[in-house]
Motif scaffolding. Structure first.
Motif, PDB file in Angstrom:
ATOM      1  N   LYS A  96       5.819  -5.811   2.045  1.00 32.66           N
ATOM      2  CA  LYS A  96       4.926  -5.045   2.905  1.00 32.66           C
ATOM      3  C   LYS A  96       5.192  -3.547   2.783  1.00 32.66           C
ATOM      4  O   LYS A  96       6.332  -3.113   2.686  1.00 32.66           O
ATOM      5  N   ILE A  97       4.115  -2.752   2.802  1.00 28.75           N
ATOM      6  CA  ILE A  97       4.252  -1.301   2.839  1.00 28.75           C
ATOM      7  C   ILE A  97       4.575  -0.894   4.277  1.00 28.75           C
ATOM      8  O   ILE A  97       3.772  -1.085   5.190  1.00 28.75           O
ATOM      9  N   THR A  98       5.782  -0.356   4.472  1.00 33.25           N
ATOM     10  CA  THR A  98       6.258  -0.006   5.805  1.00 33.25           C
ATOM     11  C   THR A  98       7.178   1.207   5.715  1.00 33.25           C
ATOM     12  O   THR A  98       7.996   1.281   4.793  1.00 33.25           O
ATOM     13  N   PRO A  99       7.103   2.171   6.627  1.00 38.52           N
ATOM     14  CA  PRO A  99       8.040   3.302   6.614  1.00 38.52           C
ATOM     15  C   PRO A  99       9.488   2.820   6.643  1.00 38.52           C
ATOM     16  O   PRO A  99       9.802   1.783   7.252  1.00 38.52           O
ATOM     17  N   ILE A 148      11.616   6.130  -9.971  1.00 43.48           N
ATOM     18  CA  ILE A 148      11.263   7.122  -8.969  1.00 43.48           C
ATOM     19  C   ILE A 148      11.001   6.408  -7.641  1.00 43.48           C
ATOM     20  O   ILE A 148      10.927   5.188  -7.600  1.00 43.48           O
ATOM     21  N   GLY A 149      10.847   7.178  -6.570  1.00 46.87           N
ATOM     22  CA  GLY A 149      10.593   6.592  -5.267  1.00 46.87           C
ATOM     23  C   GLY A 149       9.115   6.452  -4.957  1.00 46.87           C
ATOM     24  O   GLY A 149       8.275   7.147  -5.532  1.00 46.87           O
ATOM     25  N   PHE A 150       8.803   5.524  -4.035  1.00 44.09           N
ATOM     26  CA  PHE A 150       7.447   5.327  -3.538  1.00 44.09           C
ATOM     27  C   PHE A 150       7.509   5.129  -2.029  1.00 44.09           C
ATOM     28  O   PHE A 150       8.003   4.102  -1.569  1.00 44.09           O
ATOM     29  N   PRO A 151       7.043   6.108  -1.245  1.00 46.81           N
ATOM     30  CA  PRO A 151       7.096   5.976   0.216  1.00 46.81           C
ATOM     31  C   PRO A 151       6.455   4.683   0.696  1.00 46.81           C
ATOM     32  O   PRO A 151       5.388   4.284   0.235  1.00 46.81           O
TER      33      PRO A 151
END
Length: 256
Positions: A96-99, A148-151
């Motif tokens: 899941k995309i979550t902060p 690399i990162g992905f928020p």
């Protein structure tokens, strides 16, 4: 003669996307294939596609996050064909995309369990089999998220960075044993996983291509076949002096 004629190739996550394209490409290039997944219907369909094209393959159901499943997978592959020459550790989930501060622990555990622990378990078992048969080539599926990162995707990013670490260490430890270990790092690829991420990120307002095409310098996302071609080449004798690498296949994404 194909790139891998006479070789036996094991592919996890072979029911769809990059895994299916890789299994089909191995077969087209002369290999005997062991296809594995938790999606039994999709995995069996991949095998049927290989057989319809004149190739030889078997399907083995396995959850790579479970040590007993991995041991059984390798044992069945060796029992069927005598050896594993090429292995592709492709099984993975996006979660899941979550902060970062709100990431549920169960989401983290599930992603690390499949993407990182699963790769670790498969590597151990594959290397043990290859040591007995005189060597081989392994490709692990990382991602540009391993570079690399992905928020919003912290567990996925952590898992894919970890895959590159495992790749480097395994490559160094077994180079003299004739086992090559590399990773590929796809950018946006036209798969169900990318569709899921696009659905989450835009609440269905954009397709994966609409969301990701403009982010790649080449102006498009890639295809599973393009990744499969790189993977099979890395497992072939033509890549015989390549080990311990993590190769982006991303239309220039990480060069930005």
């Amino acid at each position: 003669m194909g790139l891998v004629t006479g070789k036996t190739a094991l592919i996890t996550g072979a029911a769809a996307g990059i895994g299916r394209a890789t299994a089909l490409t191995f077969a087209a290039e002369g290999a005997i294939v062991v296809a594995s997944d938790v999606d039994d219907a999709g995995g069996k369909e991949t095998v049927a596609m290989i057989e319809k094209a004149g190739g030889k393959a078997i399907y083995v159901s396995a959850d790579v996050s479970k040590p007993t499943d991995v041991k059984t997978l390798i044992a069945k592959a060796v029992a069927a064909y005598g050896r594993i020459d090429c292995a592709v550790n492709n099984a993975g989930i996006e979660g899941k995309i979550t902060p970062f501060a709100d990431q549920p622990e169960d989401n983290f555990d599930a992603i690390i369990g499949v993407n990182l622990k699963g790769t670790y378990l498969c590597l151990q078992a594959e290397i043990a089999a290859m040591l007995k048969s005189g060597g081989g080539a392994i490709v692990n599926l990382s991602s540009i998220a391993g570079l690399i990162g992905f928020p919003g995707l912290s567990p996925y990013v952590a898992s894919k960075h970890g895959v590159i670490g495992l790749t480097k260490n395994a490559a160094l430890e077994y180079a003299k044993a004739g086992i090559r270990v590399n990773a590929v790092c796809p950018g946006g690829i036209d798969t169900r996983m990318l569709d899921s991420l696009a659905e989450q990120a835009t609440a269905g307002a954009q397709s994966s291509a609409e969301m990701m095409d403009p982010l790649h310098p080449m102006g498009r996302i890639g295809t599973p076949q393009e990744v499969a071609d790189l993977i099979v080449w890395l497992c072939s004798p033509r890549a015989g002096f390549i080990t311990g690498t993590a190769i982006p296949i991303d239309g220039g994404y990480v060069a930005q």
